[in-house]
Design a protein around this motif. Structure first.
Motif, PDB file in Angstrom:
ATOM      1  N   GLN A 201       1.952   5.989   2.777  1.00 61.11           N
ATOM      2  CA  GLN A 201       1.510   4.598   2.922  1.00 61.11           C
ATOM      3  C   GLN A 201       2.674   3.694   2.614  1.00 61.11           C
ATOM      4  N   ARG A 202       3.482   3.425   3.579  1.00 61.37           N
ATOM      5  CA  ARG A 202       4.643   2.559   3.420  1.00 61.37           C
ATOM      6  C   ARG A 202       4.250   1.127   3.683  1.00 61.37           C
TER       7      ARG A 202
ATOM      8  N   LYS B 298       7.413  -3.156  -2.187  1.00 54.84           N
ATOM      9  CA  LYS B 298       7.739  -2.092  -1.230  1.00 54.84           C
ATOM     10  C   LYS B 298       8.954  -1.290  -1.681  1.00 54.84           C
ATOM     11  N   VAL B 299       9.981  -1.986  -2.166  1.00 54.28           N
ATOM     12  CA  VAL B 299      11.184  -1.295  -2.649  1.00 54.28           C
ATOM     13  C   VAL B 299      10.859  -0.467  -3.894  1.00 54.28           C
ATOM     14  N   ALA B 300      10.050  -1.014  -4.805  1.00 54.35           N
ATOM     15  CA  ALA B 300       9.686  -0.282  -6.022  1.00 54.35           C
ATOM     16  C   ALA B 300       8.877   0.974  -5.701  1.00 54.35           C
TER      17      ALA B 300
ATOM     18  N   PHE C 250       5.922 -13.867  -1.057  1.00 58.58           N
ATOM     19  CA  PHE C 250       6.385 -12.877  -0.076  1.00 58.58           C
ATOM     20  C   PHE C 250       7.520 -12.023  -0.640  1.00 58.58           C
ATOM     21  N   SER C 251       8.421 -12.640  -1.395  1.00 58.17           N
ATOM     22  CA  SER C 251       9.522 -11.880  -1.999  1.00 58.17           C
ATOM     23  C   SER C 251       8.993 -10.816  -2.954  1.00 58.17           C
ATOM     24  N   LEU C 252       7.903 -11.126  -3.665  1.00 51.48           N
ATOM     25  CA  LEU C 252       7.291 -10.133  -4.549  1.00 51.48           C
ATOM     26  C   LEU C 252       6.731  -8.957  -3.757  1.00 51.48           C
TER      27      LEU C 252
ATOM     28  N   SER D 289       0.243   1.828 -10.610  1.00 53.06           N
ATOM     29  CA  SER D 289       0.775   0.885 -11.599  1.00 53.06           C
ATOM     30  C   SER D 289       1.746  -0.099 -10.958  1.00 53.06           C
ATOM     31  N   VAL D 290       2.595   0.399 -10.062  1.00 49.62           N
ATOM     32  CA  VAL D 290       3.533  -0.481  -9.353  1.00 49.62           C
ATOM     33  C   VAL D 290       2.778  -1.488  -8.496  1.00 49.62           C
ATOM     34  N   ILE D 291       1.787  -1.001  -7.744  1.00 48.20           N
ATOM     35  CA  ILE D 291       1.003  -1.884  -6.878  1.00 48.20           C
ATOM     36  C   ILE D 291       0.284  -2.946  -7.705  1.00 48.20           C
TER      37      ILE D 291
END
Length: 340
Positions: free
Chosen positions: A339-340, A261-263, A254-256, A206-208
């Protein structure tokens, strides 16, 4: 050096701000990968994962693109000037397109595999041919930049436009497929369609999908502005300003990706804390049962022992929650969580 117009001054200021912002975002990304993520990952190999390397290269490409374009604004008002700044700008732009395709594919291919069908095949084909497309585009641009015969510039300029059009169509096709996939995924009932996956995996998807949808929209806006720049031309008053708007949209995209990644990191951390708390609760319950069985307590006192055991378990859970907040837990070997 040509005379500056008001649009040129604004454009140069925008590129300078984007370059400074890109530098700080790259520094934060390196800090986040090197220190924040490693607190919850005992495997040092994650530091040099494909996700991290691709995202860092994308950050470096965009920062270089903004800085070199700010320098190129000082040059003559035709699109391709034979300068180092123009060469660096062209290389950075081609590299950023390639890194975006690679990173989006690496991060989102699990969702595409769930959908399958023609979308997966087309996206995989674009990823396969993308290195050749953008490498050829950069080579053609360099050939045009350093061609000494100015009379031969027109055919090479047409070749540059054709290569740029092919690269743009490839990334538009890829981005449109990803946007449709993310949108349809978010509309479906995830828990019914992901019965074979854990709850944590569903949250990751869902985040992705959420961040991926908006990043795809941002890149489509970037491509629309890029087309507008090509139509208007750099010799017009607003040409460089449109180019600055195009790079701003690309920077927001790019900021998104950094936000995604942080989310994902926060999602993994919360899931690991919940798993650790559940494991501690099971261990405490087993210890209480074994202690009660070994003490030979009469059966009539079972209720009081149960109450006492519940109080002990509650205090132990509170203590474990405090410990978890102070010291982030280590990850178990779970494929998707790595998977970072």
């Amino acid at each position: 050096m040509r005379n500056f117009s008001t649009f040129d001054t604004i454009a140069m200021g925008m590129h300078t701000i984007l370059a400074v912002s890109g530098f700080f975002e790259m520094a934060y990304l390196l800090y986040f990968i090197s220190f924040v993520e490693r607190r919850v990952s005992v495997e040092k190999a994650n530091l040099f994962s494909r996700f991290n390397i691709t995202l860092c290269l994308l950050s470096a490409s965009l920062t270089s693109l903004h800085a070199s374009t700010a320098v190129s604004v000082f040059e003559e008002p035709y699109p391709f000037d034979a300068t180092i700044a123009a060469t660096v700008s062209s290389f950075s732009f081609c590299c950023s397109e390639l890194m975006y395709v690679w990173y989006t594919w690496l991060r989102s291919k699990s969702i595409l595999k769930l959908k399958g069908g023609i979308r997966l095949k087309i996206a995989a084909a674009v990823v396969t041919i993308a290195p050749g497309i953008y490498s050829a585009q950069f080579v053609i641009i360099c050939f045009h930049l350093y061609l000494p015969d100015h009379q031969a510039k027109l055919p090479t300029l047409l070749a540059v436009n054709l290569a740029s059009a092919i690269g743009g169509l490839a990334i538009i096709a890829f981005d449109s497929i990803m946007l449709l996939t993310f949108t349809s995924f978010l509309k479906e009932n995830q828990m019914e369609n992901l019965k074979s996956y854990s709850i944590g995996t569903s949250k990751r998807f869902s985040v992705i999908a959420g961040y991926g949808k908006w990043s795809c929209i941002g890149l489509l806006w970037t491509l629309l502005l890029y087309i507008a720049v090509s139509v208007v031309g750099y010799h017009r008053a607003a040409g460089y300003l449109l180019q600055a708007c195009c790079h701003t949209a690309l920077h927001c995209t790019f900021s998104l990706l950094i936000g995604m990644k942080v989310a994902l990191h926060l999602c993994d951390t919360k899931e690991e804390q919940a798993d650790s708390l559940a494991r501690n609760g099971v261990a405490i319950e087993s210890l209480l049962r074994s202690t009660t069985a070994s003490s030979g307590t009469p059966r009539s006192d079972g209720r009081s022992n149960s109450i006492a055991g519940s109080e002990v378990m509650l205090s132990e859970k509170r203590r474990s929650e405090a410990t978890i907040k102070k010291t982030p837990p280590s990850f178990e070997a779970k494929p998707l969580r790595q998977q970072r």
